[in-house]
Design a protein around this motif. Sequence first.
Motif, short mmCIF file in Angstrom:
data_model
loop_
_atom_site.label_atom_id
_atom_site.label_comp_id
_atom_site.label_asym_id
_atom_site.label_seq_id
_atom_site.Cartn_x
_atom_site.Cartn_y
_atom_site.Cartn_z
N VAL A 189 0.84 -1.21 0.00
CA VAL A 189 0.00 0.00 0.00
C VAL A 189 0.87 1.25 0.00
CG1 VAL A 189 -1.75 1.32 1.28
CG2 VAL A 189 -1.97 -1.15 1.08
N VAL A 190 1.97 1.23 0.72
CA VAL A 190 2.88 2.37 0.75
C VAL A 190 3.51 2.57 -0.63
CG1 VAL A 190 5.04 3.27 1.72
CG2 VAL A 190 3.34 2.21 3.21
N GLN A 191 3.89 1.49 -1.26
CA GLN A 191 4.48 1.59 -2.59
C GLN A 191 3.47 2.12 -3.61
OE1 GLN A 191 6.25 -2.27 -3.29
NE2 GLN A 191 8.03 -1.77 -2.04
N LEU A 192 2.24 1.62 -3.55
CA LEU A 192 1.18 2.15 -4.42
C LEU A 192 0.92 3.62 -4.14
CD1 LEU A 192 -1.54 -0.67 -4.52
CD2 LEU A 192 -0.26 0.26 -6.45
N TYR A 193 0.90 3.97 -2.86
CA TYR A 193 0.67 5.36 -2.46
C TYR A 193 1.73 6.27 -3.07
CZ TYR A 193 0.44 9.50 0.48
OH TYR A 193 0.37 10.80 0.93
N ARG A 194 2.98 5.87 -2.96
CA ARG A 194 4.07 6.70 -3.48
C ARG A 194 4.01 6.82 -5.00
NH1 ARG A 194 8.62 4.72 0.81
NH2 ARG A 194 7.97 6.15 2.44
N GLU A 195 3.67 5.72 -5.67
CA GLU A 195 3.54 5.78 -7.13
C GLU A 195 2.41 6.71 -7.54
OE1 GLU A 195 3.12 1.74 -8.50
OE2 GLU A 195 5.06 1.17 -7.67
N SER A 196 1.26 6.58 -6.87
CA SER A 196 0.12 7.42 -7.23
C SER A 196 0.37 8.87 -6.84
CB SER A 196 -1.18 6.90 -6.60
OG SER A 196 -1.16 7.04 -5.19
N LEU A 197 1.11 9.09 -5.77
CA LEU A 197 1.47 10.45 -5.36
C LEU A 197 2.37 11.09 -6.42
CD1 LEU A 197 1.55 12.77 -3.30
CD2 LEU A 197 3.45 11.57 -2.18
N ALA A 198 3.31 10.32 -6.95
CA ALA A 198 4.19 10.84 -7.99
C ALA A 198 3.39 11.22 -9.24
CB ALA A 198 5.27 9.81 -8.33
N GLN A 199 2.42 10.39 -9.61
CA GLN A 199 1.59 10.70 -10.77
C GLN A 199 0.75 11.95 -10.53
OE1 GLN A 199 -0.67 7.15 -11.52
NE2 GLN A 199 1.08 6.03 -12.36
N ALA A 200 0.17 12.05 -9.35
CA ALA A 200 -0.63 13.23 -9.02
C ALA A 200 0.24 14.49 -9.00
CB ALA A 200 -1.33 13.03 -7.67
N ASN A 201 1.43 14.38 -8.46
CA ASN A 201 2.35 15.52 -8.44
C ASN A 201 2.74 15.95 -9.84
OD1 ASN A 201 2.46 16.02 -5.70
ND2 ASN A 201 4.21 14.69 -5.35
N GLU A 202 2.99 14.98 -10.72
CA GLU A 202 3.32 15.32 -12.11
C GLU A 202 2.20 16.09 -12.77
OE1 GLU A 202 4.52 11.88 -14.37
OE2 GLU A 202 6.05 11.34 -12.89
N LEU A 203 0.97 15.65 -12.54
CA LEU A 203 -0.19 16.34 -13.10
C LEU A 203 -0.28 17.76 -12.55
CD1 LEU A 203 -2.88 16.48 -14.67
CD2 LEU A 203 -3.97 15.51 -12.62
N LEU A 204 -0.14 17.91 -11.26
CA LEU A 204 -0.24 19.23 -10.64
C LEU A 204 0.89 20.15 -11.09
CD1 LEU A 204 -1.41 18.26 -7.06
CD2 LEU A 204 -2.79 19.14 -8.95
N GLN A 205 2.08 19.61 -11.25
CA GLN A 205 3.20 20.42 -11.76
C GLN A 205 2.93 20.87 -13.18
OE1 GLN A 205 6.84 18.24 -11.20
NE2 GLN A 205 6.84 18.54 -8.98
N TYR A 206 2.39 19.99 -14.00
CA TYR A 206 2.06 20.33 -15.38
C TYR A 206 1.03 21.47 -15.40
CZ TYR A 206 0.03 20.14 -20.02
OH TYR A 206 -0.45 20.48 -21.25
N VAL A 207 -0.01 21.32 -14.61
CA VAL A 207 -1.06 22.35 -14.56
C VAL A 207 -0.48 23.68 -14.06
CG1 VAL A 207 -3.20 23.03 -13.38
CG2 VAL A 207 -2.97 20.72 -14.31
N THR A 208 0.33 23.62 -13.03
CA THR A 208 0.94 24.83 -12.47
C THR A 208 1.84 25.51 -13.50
OG1 THR A 208 0.87 23.88 -10.25
CG2 THR A 208 2.38 25.71 -10.59
N GLN A 209 2.66 24.73 -14.18
CA GLN A 209 3.56 25.30 -15.18
C GLN A 209 2.78 25.91 -16.34
OE1 GLN A 209 6.08 21.96 -16.09
NE2 GLN A 209 7.39 22.30 -14.31
N THR A 210 1.70 25.27 -16.74
CA THR A 210 0.87 25.79 -17.83
C THR A 210 0.22 27.10 -17.42
OG1 THR A 210 0.45 23.54 -18.61
CG2 THR A 210 -1.06 25.26 -19.37
N ILE A 211 -0.31 27.16 -16.21
CA ILE A 211 -0.91 28.40 -15.72
C ILE A 211 0.14 29.50 -15.64
CG2 ILE A 211 -1.95 29.50 -13.69
CD1 ILE A 211 -3.40 26.80 -13.19
N GLN A 212 1.29 29.17 -15.09
CA GLN A 212 2.37 30.16 -14.97
C GLN A 212 2.79 30.69 -16.33
OE1 GLN A 212 5.89 28.61 -13.09
NE2 GLN A 212 6.76 30.63 -12.74
N LYS A 213 2.92 29.80 -17.30
CA LYS A 213 3.30 30.20 -18.66
C LYS A 213 2.25 31.14 -19.25
CE LYS A 213 4.01 28.21 -23.24
NZ LYS A 213 3.94 26.96 -24.01
N ASN A 214 0.98 30.79 -19.10
CA ASN A 214 -0.09 31.62 -19.65
C ASN A 214 -0.18 32.98 -18.95
OD1 ASN A 214 -0.80 29.70 -21.55
ND2 ASN A 214 -2.34 28.76 -20.25
#
Length: 125
Positions: free
Chosen positions: A85-110
């Motif tokens: 469960v910890v390993q799944l949590y960390r993997e899903s956290l990394a995916q969620a963070n990647e998405l949020l970073q992408y959204v943040t960078q896109t907003i910042q760029k715009n």
Amino acid sequence: MIEDQKIQLSLEQLNQLLADYPAIKEFQEIQKQAKKNPRLLALEEEIKQAQKEAVQFAHYGKPEAEKEAIRKIDALTQEYNQHPVVQLYRESLAQANELLQYVTQTIQKNVNQAIEEGTKHASED
């Protein structure tokens, strides 16, 4: 005032879109599992207790007992980190963070582009 309302509405829409995104939903579900997992909760408590013991042993000048407590902490932490469960949590956290970073960078760029265009138009006037 109207501009603030538009911004607030846009933020609420973005928040809802993110909440509905599969990677975010998966992360939230795994997070719930992790918080309810009895073995993980027990390991967390055991680690905290061993950390307290290590501090007490260090304070009272008992280096061998402190070393043993640290070994126990390391073993418990390793078991915790290897839990599926910890390993799944960390993997899903990394995916969620990647998405949020992408959204943040896109907003910042715009926003930066809008500021540059606004500055360009202001200097032309």
